[in-house]
Design a protein around this motif. Structure first.
Motif, PDB file in Angstrom:
ATOM      1  N   HIS A   2      48.655  37.346  41.719  1.00  0.00           N
ATOM      2  CA  HIS A   2      48.973  35.798  40.892  1.00  0.00           C
ATOM      3  C   HIS A   2      50.442  35.610  41.112  1.00  0.00           C
ATOM      4  N   LYS A  29      36.740  42.083  33.800  1.00  0.00           N
ATOM      5  CA  LYS A  29      36.755  41.115  34.497  1.00  0.00           C
ATOM      6  C   LYS A  29      37.877  40.007  33.846  1.00  0.00           C
ATOM      7  N   THR A  33      41.114  38.878  35.704  1.00  0.00           N
ATOM      8  CA  THR A  33      41.205  37.411  36.052  1.00  0.00           C
ATOM      9  C   THR A  33      42.536  36.999  35.491  1.00  0.00           C
ATOM     10  N   LYS A  34      42.840  37.303  34.421  1.00  0.00           N
ATOM     11  CA  LYS A  34      44.089  36.935  33.650  1.00  0.00           C
ATOM     12  C   LYS A  34      45.459  37.329  34.595  1.00  0.00           C
ATOM     13  N   GLY A  36      45.447  38.348  37.649  1.00  0.00           N
ATOM     14  CA  GLY A  36      45.296  37.956  39.339  1.00  0.00           C
ATOM     15  C   GLY A  36      44.887  39.436  39.984  1.00  0.00           C
ATOM     16  N   TYR A  39      38.985  43.653  39.862  1.00  0.00           N
ATOM     17  CA  TYR A  39      38.201  44.422  38.888  1.00  0.00           C
ATOM     18  C   TYR A  39      37.004  45.265  39.766  1.00  0.00           C
ATOM     19  N   SER A  81      35.484  40.692  44.362  1.00  0.00           N
ATOM     20  CA  SER A  81      36.611  40.809  43.201  1.00  0.00           C
ATOM     21  C   SER A  81      36.501  39.881  42.211  1.00  0.00           C
ATOM     22  N   LEU A  82      36.091  38.546  42.529  1.00  0.00           N
ATOM     23  CA  LEU A  82      36.220  37.371  41.481  1.00  0.00           C
ATOM     24  C   LEU A  82      34.703  37.454  40.895  1.00  0.00           C
ATOM     25  N   SER A  83      33.585  37.263  41.614  1.00  0.00           N
ATOM     26  CA  SER A  83      32.606  37.090  40.807  1.00  0.00           C
ATOM     27  C   SER A  83      31.917  38.368  40.520  1.00  0.00           C
TER      28      SER A  83
END
Ligand SMILES: Nc1ncnc2c1ncn2[C@@H]1O[C@H](COP(=O)(O)OP(=O)(O)OP(=O)(O)O)[C@@H](O)[C@H]1O
Ligand SMILES: Nc1ccn([C@H]2C[C@H](O)[C@@H](COP(=O)(O)O)O2)c(=O)n1
Length: 239
Positions: A2, A29, A33-34, A36, A39, A81-83
């Motif tokens: 990030h 997660k 996400t915060k 970057g 997870y 990694s995101l969803s």
């Protein structure tokens, strides 16, 4: 990484261990996400193995053939990694692996030394190939990442955990009831805690958080504050 986050030169791993349904992957997660970071929910690896085992009609006594399945997992397992979506090859198994029979079989297979030895490098590889990870499971802080600078042990009462799981399974169209879920969760906790190898327990340097009366966002905020305190991340207004 990030762009807004300066990261100190430390092992960029936050571990979250705890019993079934305490909120580990949800919180992992949010925190990742915060930051970057990626997870990784390592339970999904054990669950994927259990699904393959079940589909091949094998039982614990057939563990001799574990090699076949672990090499399949090694080559084909993927967690977005995101969803957080989980794939075995081209097949998405995110919901399938949440079924209670898969939870139980994953916990049963996870007692075996041969299974844990095979899955350990897969977990380390996923994380160390990335620049910053929040990982959850049962032995993240004790065995897989003993040098992680921030280790969380996340708990919640069995009743609250079963209620949460019930809502989740119902919203995914799976039928079950609260009594069965409490029983399944208790049995799994006992098995995961009492096994000989890599049992569920807080690492000696873990911070224990109880999420029974807290929202997932509140828990994530506490973890982020610890990460700032430990200088794993530099505070930025939007974290
Ligand atoms: N603090 C919270 N308050 C309310 N619900 C929560 C909270 N944390 C998580 N949940 C919900 O509880 C359910 C279980 O959470 P989650 O899957 O993150 O737990 P887990 O510890 O990773 O479980 P498991 O070990 O079985 O994989 C999810 O439906 C999630 O949305
Ligand atoms: N690091 C891990 C992760 C999972 N397991 C085993 C024990 C659990 O009961 C089962 C399912 O995990 P969950 O999805 O509920 O986190 O897998 C383990 O032994 N070690």
């Amino acid at each position: 990484m990030h762009p807004d986050h300066e990261l100190a030169q430390k092992l960029k791993v936050i571990t979250i261990d705890g019993p079934a349904g305490s909120g580990k992957s949800t919180v992992a997660k949010i925190v990742a996400t915060k930051l970057g970071w990626i997870y990784v929910t390592t339970g999904a690896i054990y669950r994927s193995l259990a699904l393959l085992f079940h589909e091949a009609n094998l039982k614990e006594k057939d563990l001799g053939s574990i090699e076949r399945f672990t090499s399949f997992i090694n080559e084909r397992y993927r967690q977005e990694s995101l969803s957080g979506k989980v794939f075995l090859g081209e097949r998405e198994v995110t919901q399938e692996i949440k079924a209670p029979f898969v939870s139980e079989l994953a916990s049963v297979l996870a007692q075996e030394d041969s299974v844990r030895k095979r899955l350990l490098p897969i977990q380390r590889k996923v994380v160390l190939n990335n620049n910053g990870a929040v990982v959850d499971g049962r032995d993240m802080g004790t065995v897989v990442f003993p040098d992680a600078p921030l280790k969380i042990f996340l708990t919640a009462s069995p009743e609250e955990r079963a209620e949460r799981r019930l809502k989740e399974l119902h919203s995914n169209g799976m039928k079950t009831n609260i009594k069965e879920l409490i029983k399944e969760i208790n049995e799994r906790d006992i098995r995961d805690t009492n096994r000989k190898i890599a049992p569920l327990k807080p690492a000696i340097d873990a911070i224990t958080l109880d999420s029974t009366k807290s929202t997932q966002e509140e828990i994530a905020r506490i973890i982020l504050n610890y990460a700032i305190q430990k200088e794993m991340i530099i505070q930025k207004s939007e974290i």
